[in-house]
Design an enzyme around this catalytic site. Structure first.
Site, mmCIF file in Angstrom:
data_model
loop_
_atom_site.group_PDB
_atom_site.id
_atom_site.type_symbol
_atom_site.label_atom_id
_atom_site.label_comp_id
_atom_site.label_asym_id
_atom_site.label_seq_id
_atom_site.Cartn_x
_atom_site.Cartn_y
_atom_site.Cartn_z
ATOM 1 N N LYS A 110 80.794 73.822 29.583
ATOM 2 C CA LYS A 110 80.234 73.924 28.234
ATOM 3 C C LYS A 110 80.789 75.128 27.501
ATOM 4 C CE LYS A 110 76.536 70.801 28.241
ATOM 5 N NZ LYS A 110 75.179 70.398 28.124
ATOM 6 N N LYS A 191 82.451 62.143 33.173
ATOM 7 C CA LYS A 191 81.128 61.501 33.081
ATOM 8 C C LYS A 191 80.825 61.110 31.628
ATOM 9 C CE LYS A 191 77.726 64.955 31.920
ATOM 10 N NZ LYS A 191 76.323 65.173 31.810
ATOM 11 N N LYS A 194 77.258 62.774 25.766
ATOM 12 C CA LYS A 194 77.142 62.774 24.297
ATOM 13 C C LYS A 194 78.194 63.644 23.646
ATOM 14 C CE LYS A 194 73.021 64.105 24.827
ATOM 15 N NZ LYS A 194 71.842 63.919 25.598
HETATM 16 N N1 AQP Z 1 76.946 60.165 32.887
HETATM 17 C C1 AQP Z 1 75.798 60.288 33.536
HETATM 18 N N2 AQP Z 1 75.559 59.534 34.639
HETATM 19 C C2 AQP Z 1 74.374 59.634 35.312
HETATM 20 N N3 AQP Z 1 73.385 60.473 34.928
HETATM 21 C C3 AQP Z 1 73.583 61.243 33.842
HETATM 22 N N4 AQP Z 1 72.808 62.156 33.206
HETATM 23 C C4 AQP Z 1 73.480 62.650 32.137
HETATM 24 N N5 AQP Z 1 74.691 62.078 32.051
HETATM 25 C C5 AQP Z 1 74.790 61.196 33.090
HETATM 26 C C6 AQP Z 1 71.451 62.505 33.629
HETATM 27 O O1 AQP Z 1 70.578 62.287 32.516
HETATM 28 C C7 AQP Z 1 69.447 63.161 32.621
HETATM 29 C C8 AQP Z 1 69.148 63.787 31.288
HETATM 30 O O2 AQP Z 1 70.171 64.700 31.016
HETATM 31 P P1 AQP Z 1 70.218 65.705 29.808
HETATM 32 O O3 AQP Z 1 69.086 65.571 28.886
HETATM 33 O O4 AQP Z 1 70.504 67.047 30.363
HETATM 34 O O5 AQP Z 1 71.429 65.118 29.103
HETATM 35 P P2 AQP Z 1 72.827 65.672 29.219
HETATM 36 O O6 AQP Z 1 73.261 65.946 30.610
HETATM 37 O O7 AQP Z 1 72.836 66.804 28.275
HETATM 38 O O8 AQP Z 1 73.576 64.424 28.666
HETATM 39 P P3 AQP Z 1 74.995 64.534 28.179
HETATM 40 O O9 AQP Z 1 75.332 63.302 27.461
HETATM 41 O O10 AQP Z 1 75.892 64.936 29.282
HETATM 42 O O11 AQP Z 1 74.862 65.680 27.091
HETATM 43 P P4 AQP Z 1 75.888 66.820 26.809
HETATM 44 O O12 AQP Z 1 77.178 66.136 26.502
HETATM 45 O O13 AQP Z 1 75.282 67.510 25.618
HETATM 46 O O14 AQP Z 1 75.931 67.667 28.035
HETATM 47 C C9 AQP Z 1 69.802 64.177 33.721
HETATM 48 O O15 AQP Z 1 69.105 63.840 34.902
HETATM 49 C C10 AQP Z 1 71.287 63.986 33.926
HETATM 50 O O16 AQP Z 1 71.669 64.261 35.250
#
Ligand code: AQP
Length: 324
Positions: A110, A191, A194
């Site tokens: 990040k 992975k 978003k």
């Molecule tokens: N690609 C993924 N596959 C499986 N599980 C995933 N999680 C996130 N991406 C994947 C799981 O979703 C839950 C919520 O996660 P979060 O609110 O922390 O969302 P995030 O990780 O911020 O989602 P993004 O899309 O990856 O956001 P950015 O790009 O902003 O970092 C968690 O249990 C996570 O493991």
């Protein structure tokens, strides 16, 4: 057995969030005591618009309810409504070596992508440890991307217990056998996320045209066979995983179902299955968004329930460290 898992109120819940976490929450709530915080304090580590942030949180609650979180059996609440999360995080800060946080892969990723490398971004795993340990959690269902943070949570519990005496349970992570890491549609070596832009992920509330377009355009490998081989065929393997979980069959079974299919007809079948799966969610979300008071009440009730547990833990922690 107590389960806790959170989600950030940023963007719409995507297929990775759903298959890696939320779908399993919905299953677990029938057999476990479940707490699901919407982790708004974590989301502040990236810049948010203060004018819309609160409504984003409400929208996330509506999405979770639409996806099947049952407010009668689960505790759905807003992280910042329980002040003990930040208080405990501060105490954990005082026993966490900076070097351990610098080594976290998500912090490195990040901070490489963002100009806003703030202290909160680095401290994210400490706040996550507080979120989990505050409730004496047994199980944490998360995607694979959170494994390292969860290990730090376990280490924090051990460190605190050895410094101040047994206080916290050491929680276990619960990774999905399949779906723990759903890959990006644009680049299946990464992975689904978003922050990589809308062409990389599928929202659980996406309209039909867009679902079809994205699945048909999903990056796949050269070749013709529908085979599960994450190293050589990451794109096809990702779509097979998605298909198998949504259909409720093994990957092997899904693979054999498409033994004679070409990429295009396989992708069409994946898109169709996705559409039938997500269609009711969008309707339900719209309905819930029009019942704001109802959603607000659920969050308030959840916050009160969570607070009553959190206050008990913090009383004990304050006395253990000599603050009371
Ligand atoms: N690609 C993924 N596959 C499986 N599980 C995933 N999680 C996130 N991406 C994947 C799981 O979703 C839950 C919520 O996660 P979060 O609110 O922390 O969302 P995030 O990780 O911020 O989602 P993004 O899309 O990856 O956001 P950015 O790009 O902003 O970092 C968690 O249990 C996570 O493991």
């Amino acid at each position: 057995m107590r389960v806790l898992s959170g989600i950030q109120p940023t963007g719409e819940i995507h297929l990775g969030n759903y298959l890696g976490a939320v779908k399993r929450w919905v299953e677990l709530q029938n057999t476990h005591e479940c707490l699901f915080p919407i982790v708004d304090l974590h989301a502040l580590t990236q810049s948010q618009n203060p004018k819309t942030f609160r409504s984003q949180v409400m929208e996330k609650a509506a999405e979770l309810l639409a996806l099947g979180v049952n407010p009668e059996t689960s505790v759905l609440f807003i992280q910042s409504s329980v002040r003990e999360h930040t208080e405990l995080a501060w105490i954990f800060n005082t026993i966490t070596p900076v070097g351990e946080l610098e080594r976290m892969t998500q912090f490195k990723d990040k901070s490489a992508k963002s100009k806003n490398i703030n202290m909160g971004l680095m401290d994210y795993p400490v706040l996550m440890a507080a979120d989990i340990l505050l409730y004496q959690t047994d199980l944490v269902p998360v995607g694979q991307d959170q494994t390292q943070h969860l290990e730090l949570t376990r280490e924090t519990a051990r460190r605190f217990n050895s410094l101040y005496g047994k206080t916290f349970k050491e929680p276990k992570g619960l990774l999905a056998k399949e779906g723990a890491k759903i890959m990006s549609l644009k680049d299946p070596s990464k992975k689904m996320s978003k922050s990589d832009g809308p062409s990389s992920y599928l929202s659980m509330f996406e309209d039909a045209l867009s679902v079809k377009k994205k699945v048909m355009a999903a990056v796949t490998d050269t070749g013709k066979n529908i085979q599960y081989d994450p190293n050589k065929k990451p794109g096809i393997s990702n779509l097979l995983t998605i298909y198998a979980i949504l259909k409720g069959v093994s990957i092997l079974k899904a693979e054999s179902q498409f033994a004679d299919a070409d990429y295009s007809s396989f992708k069409k079948a994946v898109a169709d299955l996705l559409l039938t799966t997500i269609e009711p969610f969008a309707k339900k979300k719209q309905e819930l968004l029009s019942r704001e008071l109802y959603v607000q009440e659920i969050l308030e009730r959840g916050g009160q329930h969570a607070s009553s547990i959190a206050q008990g833990t913090m009383q004990n922690v304050r006395s253990k460290v000599g603050l009371s």
